[in-house]
Design an enzyme around this catalytic site. Structure first.
Site, short mmCIF file in Angstrom:
data_model
loop_
_atom_site.label_atom_id
_atom_site.label_comp_id
_atom_site.label_asym_id
_atom_site.label_seq_id
_atom_site.Cartn_x
_atom_site.Cartn_y
_atom_site.Cartn_z
N HIS A 126 0.82 -1.23 0.00
CA HIS A 126 0.00 0.00 0.00
C HIS A 126 0.85 1.27 0.00
CE1 HIS A 126 -3.63 -2.26 0.52
NE2 HIS A 126 -3.29 -2.72 1.70
N ASP A 163 -3.08 -10.70 -2.09
CA ASP A 163 -3.57 -10.19 -0.81
C ASP A 163 -5.02 -9.71 -1.02
OD1 ASP A 163 -2.47 -8.92 1.99
OD2 ASP A 163 -4.01 -7.64 1.10
N HIS A 165 -6.47 -7.13 -0.11
CA HIS A 165 -6.59 -5.70 -0.40
C HIS A 165 -5.81 -5.38 -1.69
CE1 HIS A 165 -6.96 -6.15 4.02
NE2 HIS A 165 -7.86 -5.18 3.91
N ASP A 252 -5.17 -12.72 4.13
CA ASP A 252 -6.41 -12.09 4.61
C ASP A 252 -7.61 -12.38 3.70
OD1 ASP A 252 -5.09 -10.57 2.71
OD2 ASP A 252 -5.06 -8.72 3.90
ZN LIG Z 1 -4.34 -7.18 2.92
#
Ligand SMILES: [Zn+2]
Length: 348
Positions: A126, A163, A165, A252
């Protein structure tokens, strides 16, 4: 031989009490390796990394921004956002994580190892050019990709980010490049942080088509992810023919994860790891390096990290009996999504 990149400093970086991105995540992974005897295996090499030199980070991050992290760490800590904070160890841990990625790919390029798992904190996908974001400070996988391009004159690096996200930082780093293909496989940004990674984000300029986003419907699990491998990843590899594969792994997407709504099981993750490893064997002579990003259920962290290290090192992969069934609506949505992504990309 598989390098397991780990440093004790990775567990000294703590953001705040009770934070989901905490040192116990790595402790759980390391414990699963110890219990399974993997650290004594001749197939696994525990590698203690050195800090990355700053000139390796500067193409990916702003100098003043990095200096700011150093200053905050030196003062003992400070906040960037409500959920992304620095303590006295963060700057060093971040440089060690980035350095670990560089060392891992160097060793693969020099045939000192076959592949690697960088079990690091803080995570990186990120982190933007001058912005700490979503528990991330330095974009480790982007630093490694840039290093491969510059140091080994590579032209085609494939980054797969599974992932839960969207890897916004990695995507924006290489958005205008065709030397790095970013493929994001994450929960739809309308229902999850960071709210980006939609199918119409496909890159720009010469990079147009070299960003591919699969925004998965909440609840999507093993069936949907297998469809994506069949319908998108396999043809994408065939078309792009990468020279090196980098993977942002995040556990996740597991149905037990407290932060997301996806429906993968440990077997689903094992399937993805096995298929990525097979693709590496087919296209890159086995050259693959995995970087830990997220994953917030500690038990899942242990099981999935164990599975990944077993897969990479060629050891038998343990089977865990968690099960989860996705709805037909999810599967249908995924089929439509695949159709749309394939239509929109010039690479198919
Ligand atoms: Zn994540």
């Amino acid at each position: 031989m598989t390098d397991l990149v780990y440093h004790d400093e990775f567990v000294e970086h703590v953001m705040s009490p009770g934070h989901p991105e905490n040192p116990d995540r790595l402790r759980s992974a390391m414990k699963s390796f110890t219990t399974a005897g993997l650290l004594e295996s001749l197939q696994v090499n525990l590698l203690t990394p050195q800090k990355a030199s700053l000139d390796k980070i500067y193409p990916i991050h702003d100098e003043t921004y990095l200096e700011g992290i150093r200053e905050k760490s030196e003062k003992g800590g400070g906040f960037y956002t409500m959920d992304t904070a620095v303590n006295a160890h963060t700057y060093d841990a971040a440089l060690l994580a980035a350095g670990g990625g560089i060392e891992a790919v160097d060793r693969i390029m020099h045939s000192d190892s076959n592949n690697a798992f960088v079990l690091c904190r803080p995570p990186g996908h990120h982190a933007e050019y001058k912005r700490a974001f979503g528990f991330c400070f330095i974009n480790n996988i982007a630093v490694a990709a840039e290093h491969l391009l510059n140091e080994y004159n590579m032209q085609r690096i494939m980054i797969v980010d599974y992932d839960a996200h969207h890897g916004n930082g990695t995507q924006s780093t290489f958005y205008s490049s065709n030397n790095v293909l970013y493929m994001g496989l994450h929960q739809d940004g309308r229902s999850l942080f960071p709210g980006s990674g939609f199918p119409d984000e496909i890159g720009e300029g010469v990079g147009k088509g070299y960003t591919v986003n699969l925004a998965m419907y909440p609840g999507a699990g093993d069936v949907s992810y297998e469809l994506v491998f069949d319908g998108v990843l396999d043809p994408l590899f065939e078309s792009y023919k990468p020279e090196f594969i980098l993977v942002s792994v995040g556990y996740d997407g597991h149905f037990k994860d407290p932060l997301t709504s996806l429906g993968l099981t440990t077997s689903g993750f094992a399937m993805m790891n096995s298929r990525l490893n097979q693709l590496a064997k087919s296209y890159t002579d086995g050259k693959i390096t995995c970087f830990l990003e997220g994953g917030y259920n500690l038990e899942v962290m242990g099981m999935c990290s164990l599975n990944l290290l077993q897969e990479l090192s060629g050891l038998e992969v343990s089977v865990f009996d968690d099960s989860h069934t996705e709805s037909e609506t999810c599967t249908q949505y995924t089929e439509e999504l695949i159709e749309r992504v394939v239509q929109d990309s010039p690479l198919f």
